[in-house]
Structures are given as structure tokens and as C-alpha cells.
Design an enzyme around this catalytic site. Structure first.
Site, PDB file in Angstrom:
ATOM      1  N   SER A  10       1.026  -1.026  -0.081  1.00  0.00           N
ATOM      2  CA  SER A  10      -0.023  -0.109  -0.165  1.00  0.00           C
ATOM      3  C   SER A  10       0.924   1.209   0.052  1.00  0.00           C
ATOM      4  O   SER A  10       1.640   1.412  -1.083  1.00  0.00           O
ATOM      5  CB  SER A  10      -0.993  -0.147   1.133  1.00  0.00           C
ATOM      6  OG  SER A  10      -1.899   0.678   0.938  1.00  0.00           O
TER       7      SER A  10
ATOM      8  N   LYS B 191     -21.912  17.542   9.985  1.00  0.00           N
ATOM      9  CA  LYS B 191     -20.870  17.811  10.731  1.00  0.00           C
ATOM     10  C   LYS B 191     -20.124  16.843  11.587  1.00  0.00           C
ATOM     11  O   LYS B 191     -19.133  16.881  11.799  1.00  0.00           O
ATOM     12  CB  LYS B 191     -21.291  19.230  11.866  1.00  0.00           C
ATOM     13  CG  LYS B 191     -20.018  19.303  12.753  1.00  0.00           C
ATOM     14  CD  LYS B 191     -18.922  19.979  12.127  1.00  0.00           C
ATOM     15  CE  LYS B 191     -17.879  20.473  13.006  1.00  0.00           C
ATOM     16  NZ  LYS B 191     -16.645  20.804  12.139  1.00  0.00           N
TER      17      LYS B 191
END
Length: 337
Positions: A149, A201
Site C-alpha cells: 500500500s 458535521k
């Protein structure tokens, strides 16, 4: 919470505080300790320490860099519950030093990492490509047991990538893991009250289920980072988008498969990669060195404390939450955080 858990929490907090103080103090003196002092070059103010690996011409040198562990800028001091590991600020400082040092003619990058943060991996990649473009200094990568990765992301721009046949690499992709303990809280009668300025939020909040719209927002973000990863491999390895995406589905592979997929160039250990750099760039008599001194007393003391306390599984989990917690974020990472 029973007495045993309270003791574990208090012990973890105390050890964390002491760890930060002790490691900060040792950081000042660490460069003066360790083995191999006869080969250690004391730095002047503002310079990095250097350890000679293979002596030679000091006017043309090969720098050996190490990326060991998760590529993550935690911004925290090491705790007694673990080793220091990868230091992002220090590694970026080493790259900058290589760029400025005219005696450095080539770089061997040793990667033994499962990857890490999207931002940190991109920062390393950008710096390596900047050095290559502005100084023409070549980078050869020596992959260790794992270079997956983000570990592959930072390796992609190298002129050559060497693997062991059993190296674990690949895992090309992006991941974000979020915790949801709403059910657990409900079981124990815990209620969460959230006051927010907008509907998204608290996206990714562990206190409630995620909505389909929120999942789409996060998926779009991950898709963009994934495409950036693919672009990096296309440019670094000279592959087409189709060729990259054929193996960029998150799968891991061994070194043999990586060579077959053109994600690596050849097989070799560290000494083979160093020898290849010398042969390919007329650096047969060049000095080889790496930055940094040996482990200091801070690391040794940390290991001693670990062996003395030997916390049980519950204590280790509490300590990890206290010392390693960070908000969910996108990662170029294979395996567990």
C-alpha cells in the site's frame, strides 16, 4: 468500572506521562549513545548524524534511507508500551538533506512498511520526485518483508525496485475504517447528545449508523485518492491505467508476482541493491552511509519497562486507546492500524 480496570487506566496514564518526559529528555542526548561510536559522525548544530556502512570516497556517496513501520505522523512521543518506530519529520529532514548534499550521488531506500497515511505517503512521494527532477540523483528501492500500500506508493518513483521472492507487497488502494459502538452504548444505557451546525458535521461518528448519503461522500473521497495512487504507479512504472488497475484492487502479492506484474524489477537483498547502484552509476568506490545513530537509552529503558510490567490484554487495549487513538482518516494501509 472495577478496581482492576481503574488501576490499569491510572497506570497507563502515568506511564504515558513519564514516557513523554523521559523520551523528550533522552532526545537531547540520544545522538551521543549507542554502539558503533567509532563509525558515528557527530553532527554539528542543525545537521543529522551519519553512520558509515561501507567506507569509500566521501566526495561521492550513497545514502541509505530506512522506512520501517507504519508511515504515519502521529505527533506524539513514543510510549513505554511500544518502540519509537517511524518518525515522519525525521525522514522528511533526511530527504531534504539528501537534496542539498552534493556529495550524495544516489539513494537506496529500504522499505519495510504496511503503508500508512495518505498525506504522509504523498509528501514522501512528492519529495522523492522533486529530488530526482532537480538533482538527477537515482533512487533504488530494497523491499523487505512487507512493502505494501503506502509502502509501495513511496517506492513507485524509484528507478528500480528490488524484492525478495517472499516480500508481501501490492495492496494498492485506499481504506477508511470507522468504529460504531451505538449498540454497545445502548446495551449499557449510555446516551449521546450531539449538537451540530450542519447535517454532515458529525459524519463518521461512532455513536450512530452512517447514512447512505454520508457513505457516498466518503466513498467519493476515497475514489479520488485511489485514482491518485493509480496515477503514481502509471508514471513511476511506465504502465497504462488498465495495466495498473488490473492488479490495483487491494490484493496483496508476493515478490514473484510483483515482478511478473511489472510492479518490481528484480530479486535481491540489500547488499544486491547496493551493488547494483554502484555498478549502474559508476559508484564502485563510493562511501555508503545512513542517517541516525543507534538506539538510545530511551528505547532501551522503554523495552525494560515493557518486560517488567507485562500488562494483560485488557491493560494493553486501554493503553493503546490512550496512546494511539486518532480520528478516522483515509489510509494507504495493508493490515491493521
Amino acid at each position: 468500572m472495577n478496581t482492576k480496570r481503574w488501576i490499569a487506566v491510572i497506570a497507563a496514564v502515568v506511564l504515558l506521562g513519564v514516557s513523554i518526559v523521559i523520551n523528550s529528555a533522552f532526545a537531547i542526548f540520544q545522538s551521543g549513545f549507542g554502539t558503533g561510536l567509532d563509525e558515528w559522525v557527530a553532527p554539528t548544530e542543525g545537521e543529522l548524524a551519519e553512520t558509515v556502512i561501507e567506507p569509500g570516497d566521501m566526495n561521492k556517496r550513497i545514502a541509505v534511507l530506512n522506512v520501517e513501520g507504519a508511515i504515519q505522523d502521529t505527533g506524539e512521543a513514543a510510549s513505554f508500551f511500544g518502540t519509537t518506530g517511524y518518525n515522519h519529520d525525521l525522514f522528511m529532514e533526511q530527504l531534504e538533506k539528501i537534496k542539498e548534499d552534493d556529495t550524495v550521488k544516489a539513494v537506496m531506500l529500504k522499505v519495510n512498511s504496511p503503508g500508512g497515511g495518505v498525506v504522509e505517503s504523498a509528501e514522501i512521494y512528492d519529495k522523492i520526485t522533486e529530488i530526482q527532477a532537480e538533482t538527477q540523483k537515482p533512487f533504488y528501492v530494497s523491499m523487505g518483508a512487507t512493502a505494501a500500500s503506502g509502502g509501495y506508493y513511496i517506492s513507485a518513483p524509484a528507478e528500480k525496485i528490488y524484492v525478495n521472492e517472499e516480500t508481501t507487497t501490492g495492496s494498492i488502494g485506499v481504506i477508511m475504517q470507522l468504529m460504531n459502538y451505538d449498540g454497545l452504548a445502548e446495551k449499557y444505557g449510555v446516551d449521546f447528545v450531539t449538537i451540530k451546525s450542519g447535517p454532515y458535521k458529525d459524519i463518521g461518528s461512532p455513536t450512530r449508523d452512517m447514512t447512505e448519503e454520508e457513505q457516498k461522500i466518503l466513498q467519493d473521497m476515497l475514489n479520488q485518492s485511489y485514482e491518485s495512487f493509480v496515477d503514481v504507479i502509471e508514471e513511476g512504472r511506465g504502465m497504462t491505467e488498465a495495466e495498473v488497475k488490473a492488479v490495483a484492487d487491494g490484493r496483496i502479492m508476493n515478490g514473484r508476482q510483483a515482478v511478473e506484474a511489472n510492479l518490481a524489477d528484480d530479486f535481491g537483498f540489500e547488499e544486491d541493491v547496493l551493488a547494483a547502484l554502484r555498478a549502474d552509476f559508476d559508484l564502485g568506490d563510493a562511501e555508503a552511509f545512513e542517517y541516525g545513530a543507534s538506539e538510545g537509552l530511551g528505547s532501551l529503558f522503554s523495552m525494560k519497562v515493557k518486560s517488567m510490567f507485562k500488562p494483560d490484554l485488557e491493560s494493553e487495549m486501554i493503553a493503546k486507546l490512550l496512546t494511539d487513538y486518532s480520528a478516522p482518516r483515509m489510509m494507504y494501509l495493508y493490515g491493521e492500524n
